[in-house]
Scaffold this motif. Structure first.
Motif, PDB file in Angstrom:
ATOM      1  N   SER A   1       9.260  -0.724   9.434  1.00  0.00           N
ATOM      2  CA  SER A   1      10.468  -1.073   8.684  1.00  0.00           C
ATOM      3  C   SER A   1      10.161  -1.811   7.391  1.00  0.00           C
ATOM      4  O   SER A   1      10.442  -1.314   6.291  1.00  0.00           O
ATOM      5  CB  SER A   1      11.395  -1.906   9.559  1.00  0.00           C
ATOM      6  N   LEU A   2       9.551  -2.989   7.510  1.00  0.00           N
ATOM      7  CA  LEU A   2       9.236  -3.793   6.334  1.00  0.00           C
ATOM      8  C   LEU A   2       8.060  -3.206   5.553  1.00  0.00           C
ATOM      9  O   LEU A   2       7.952  -3.406   4.338  1.00  0.00           O
ATOM     10  CB  LEU A   2       8.910  -5.231   6.753  1.00  0.00           C
ATOM     11  N   GLY A   3       7.202  -2.466   6.263  1.00  0.00           N
ATOM     12  CA  GLY A   3       6.034  -1.884   5.607  1.00  0.00           C
ATOM     13  C   GLY A   3       6.320  -0.543   4.961  1.00  0.00           C
ATOM     14  O   GLY A   3       6.412  -0.425   3.740  1.00  0.00           O
ATOM     15  N   ILE A   4       6.526   0.504   5.794  1.00  0.00           N
ATOM     16  CA  ILE A   4       6.621   1.865   5.274  1.00  0.00           C
ATOM     17  C   ILE A   4       7.956   2.131   4.581  1.00  0.00           C
ATOM     18  O   ILE A   4       8.000   2.614   3.438  1.00  0.00           O
ATOM     19  CB  ILE A   4       6.391   2.876   6.407  1.00  0.00           C
ATOM     20  N   LEU A   5       9.086   1.824   5.248  1.00  0.00           N
ATOM     21  CA  LEU A   5      10.389   2.158   4.673  1.00  0.00           C
ATOM     22  C   LEU A   5      10.703   1.354   3.415  1.00  0.00           C
ATOM     23  O   LEU A   5      11.156   1.910   2.408  1.00  0.00           O
ATOM     24  CB  LEU A   5      11.486   1.944   5.717  1.00  0.00           C
ATOM     25  N   VAL A   6      10.462   0.050   3.462  1.00  0.00           N
ATOM     26  CA  VAL A   6      10.704  -0.759   2.266  1.00  0.00           C
ATOM     27  C   VAL A   6       9.726  -0.359   1.158  1.00  0.00           C
ATOM     28  O   VAL A   6      10.079  -0.334  -0.020  1.00  0.00           O
ATOM     29  CB  VAL A   6      10.600  -2.259   2.584  1.00  0.00           C
ATOM     30  N   GLY A   7       8.484  -0.023   1.534  1.00  0.00           N
ATOM     31  CA  GLY A   7       7.527   0.452   0.539  1.00  0.00           C
ATOM     32  C   GLY A   7       8.002   1.716  -0.148  1.00  0.00           C
ATOM     33  O   GLY A   7       7.880   1.863  -1.371  1.00  0.00           O
ATOM     34  N   LEU A   8       8.590   2.650   0.621  1.00  0.00           N
ATOM     35  CA  LEU A   8       9.154   3.872   0.045  1.00  0.00           C
ATOM     36  C   LEU A   8      10.318   3.532  -0.884  1.00  0.00           C
ATOM     37  O   LEU A   8      10.423   4.071  -2.001  1.00  0.00           O
ATOM     38  CB  LEU A   8       9.628   4.809   1.159  1.00  0.00           C
ATOM     39  N   GLY A   9      11.196   2.621  -0.426  1.00  0.00           N
ATOM     40  CA  GLY A   9      12.329   2.224  -1.252  1.00  0.00           C
ATOM     41  C   GLY A   9      11.904   1.606  -2.566  1.00  0.00           C
ATOM     42  O   GLY A   9      12.464   1.906  -3.626  1.00  0.00           O
TER      43      GLY A   9
ATOM     44  N   LEU B   1       0.835  -1.198   0.000  1.00  0.00           N
ATOM     45  CA  LEU B   1       0.000   0.000   0.000  1.00  0.00           C
ATOM     46  C   LEU B   1       0.874   1.254   0.000  1.00  0.00           C
ATOM     47  O   LEU B   1       0.616   2.213  -0.741  1.00  0.00           O
ATOM     48  CB  LEU B   1      -0.929  -0.007   1.204  1.00  0.00           C
ATOM     49  N   MET B   2       1.927   1.250   0.821  1.00  0.00           N
ATOM     50  CA  MET B   2       2.852   2.388   0.854  1.00  0.00           C
ATOM     51  C   MET B   2       3.626   2.506  -0.462  1.00  0.00           C
ATOM     52  O   MET B   2       3.876   3.609  -0.953  1.00  0.00           O
ATOM     53  CB  MET B   2       3.827   2.246   2.024  1.00  0.00           C
ATOM     54  N   PHE B   3       4.008   1.370  -1.010  1.00  0.00           N
ATOM     55  CA  PHE B   3       4.649   1.314  -2.328  1.00  0.00           C
ATOM     56  C   PHE B   3       3.811   2.099  -3.326  1.00  0.00           C
ATOM     57  O   PHE B   3       4.312   2.943  -4.083  1.00  0.00           O
ATOM     58  CB  PHE B   3       4.767  -0.157  -2.708  1.00  0.00           C
ATOM     59  N   GLY B   4       2.500   1.842  -3.326  1.00  0.00           N
ATOM     60  CA  GLY B   4       1.605   2.527  -4.250  1.00  0.00           C
ATOM     61  C   GLY B   4       1.295   3.955  -3.855  1.00  0.00           C
ATOM     62  O   GLY B   4       1.225   4.845  -4.701  1.00  0.00           O
ATOM     63  N   ALA B   5       1.114   4.211  -2.537  1.00  0.00           N
ATOM     64  CA  ALA B   5       0.746   5.550  -2.078  1.00  0.00           C
ATOM     65  C   ALA B   5       1.863   6.555  -2.339  1.00  0.00           C
ATOM     66  O   ALA B   5       1.615   7.713  -2.698  1.00  0.00           O
ATOM     67  CB  ALA B   5       0.405   5.513  -0.589  1.00  0.00           C
ATOM     68  N   PHE B   6       3.107   6.123  -2.155  1.00  0.00           N
ATOM     69  CA  PHE B   6       4.241   7.008  -2.438  1.00  0.00           C
ATOM     70  C   PHE B   6       4.448   7.208  -3.934  1.00  0.00           C
ATOM     71  O   PHE B   6       5.020   8.221  -4.360  1.00  0.00           O
ATOM     72  CB  PHE B   6       5.533   6.432  -1.848  1.00  0.00           C
TER      73      PHE B   6
END
Length: 402
Positions: free
Chosen positions: A102-110, A54-59
């Motif tokens: 960590s695995l959710g937001i930061l990796v999603g941003l990366g 979700l963060m991957f897509g939201a960012f």
């Protein structure tokens, strides 16, 4: 244009995708060891991966806008740092809740800064329009080699070390993406754009896309793609383990997904340059529905799991060159990272649903069967949705000075 004459940005992009997506696609084999460490059910890890997607897509839309404005080089470097930090923090987490950050937001941003949207947006600016689907297909295909290369490596790390060490090795691997980003150049060549594209503002580009019905059908189709691939990537290992098959069966099946995706992505991209992309996309989703239905219906064995990996791999990410190619074909290259980023956000909403709902359904019913059949129905729906898309390039008129 021969693939050997593609600009350097294509080859550097391939290297970045191998690392970024190879690590991402290996997360499924971490479900059971991480769940055992924190003594949680599968829904916990499923939700962490769902948050990541979700963060991957939201960012992604904002990362795409930044790449269109400031260039892909800086964005990829920042993404590599965020990716590495997220993996390292996951490895030293002492509570389950930390993984959502960590695995959710930061990796999603990366991921949002190092995967297809940014890389293909950079490629679109240096490759002629008539060769974009082939270039996208090659980039997707070669980038998919990461799944084939990284998943067996992750399995070996888990067999010889703990999952924390494996995450730390992956964090170090992210430095390769930072190094490759230095060579990303996106100066547009002659003939790549026209004056009307250059004069268009971001606001005008968004309004134009939002008023195009076909753009929303593209969104809907990519939602289905996200739901299917993330459900399979996250839950296939556990589904196979539940059936009592050997532990390396899932890793082998996912590795076959990766290796056949290499051939499939280039094949579908090549077909997208030769034939109408709408019809090629519908054919791909029809193939997915047949493969999924056969997998659920037939007895599950080591051989059938491997065959399924190969078959679903052939149509795994063939949607990427076709979907991005449609966006490029209709709207041009100027704001492709932004417009494709928005489409990819919808894809990641589907990924969120596929990863989370899969775990939710299993914990509730004790079976994955309902979700498998849902993926069949969704594939058929996506095949139909692509048929009415108006894929003709939009013609813009340059305003003449008074």
């Amino acid at each position: 244009m021969s693939i050997f004459r593609f600009p350097l940005v294509v080859w550097m992009g391939i290297g970045i995708l191998i690392v970024s997506l190879g690590i991402r696609q290996s997360f499924g084999i971490f479900m059971m060891p991480i769940s055992d460490t924190f003594q949680t059910g599968r829904e916990f890890f499923s939700l962490a991966i769902a948050v990541q997607n979700l963060m991957f897509g939201a960012f992604q839309p904002f990362i795409g806008m930044a790449a269109d404005r400031f260039g892909a080089k800086r964005i990829i470097a920042i993404g590599g740092i965020a990716y590495a930090l997220g993996l390292y923090l996951t490895s030293i987490a002492t509570s389950a809740g930390m993984l959502y950050v960590s695995l959710g937001i930061l990796v999603g941003l990366g991921l949002s800064a190092t995967s297809y949207v940014i890389i293909l947006g950079a490629v679109a600016k240096v490759v002629p329009a008539e060769h974009t689907a082939k270039a996208f297909g090659l980039t997707t295909a070669a980038g998919s080699f990461g799944m084939f290369a990284v998943i067996p490596g992750a399995q070996s790390l888990l067999a010889n070390f703990d999952w924390q060490t494996a995450m730390q090795v992956f964090a170090v691997l992210c430095t390769i993406m930072i190094a490759f980003s230095v060579f990303i150049k996106t100066s547009q060549g002659a003939g790549m754009t026209n004056p009307a594209d250059d004069s268009q503002t971001l606001k005008e580009a968004l309004k134009e896309a939002f008023n195009h019905k076909g753009y929303w059908f593209i969104h809907a189709g990519f939602f289905v793609c996200g739901f299917q691939v993330m459900f399979i990537a996250t839950h296939l290992p556990s589904y196979i383990a539940d059936k009592g098959l050997p532990g390396n069966t899932a890793a082998m099946a996912l590795a076959y997904v990766g290796i056949f995706n290499i051939f499939g992505s280039y094949f579908w991209g090549l077909m997208g340059d030769r034939f109408n992309k709408r019809y090629v996309m519908s054919s791909l989703y029809m193939m997915r529905s047949v493969v999924l239905a056969l997998f659920v219906t037939l007895p599950l064995t080591t051989e059938s799991a491997t065959i399924f990996g190969a078959a679903i791999g052939f149509c795994w990410l063939g949607t990427v060159p076709l979907t991005s190619g449609l966006v490029r074909q209709i709207f041009g290259a100027r704001y492709m990272s932004t417009l494709y980023g928005l489409v990819f956000f919808t894809h990641q909403i589907g990924s969120f649903m596929g990863a989370w709902v899969g775990g939710r359904v299993f914990d509730h019913y004790g079976s994955y069967e309902p979700i498998w059949w849902a993926t069949v129905v969704l594939a058929l729906t996506a095949a139909i949705l692509h048929l009415p898309i108006n894929d003709k390039p939009i013609v813009r008129v340059v305003a003449q000075p008074a």
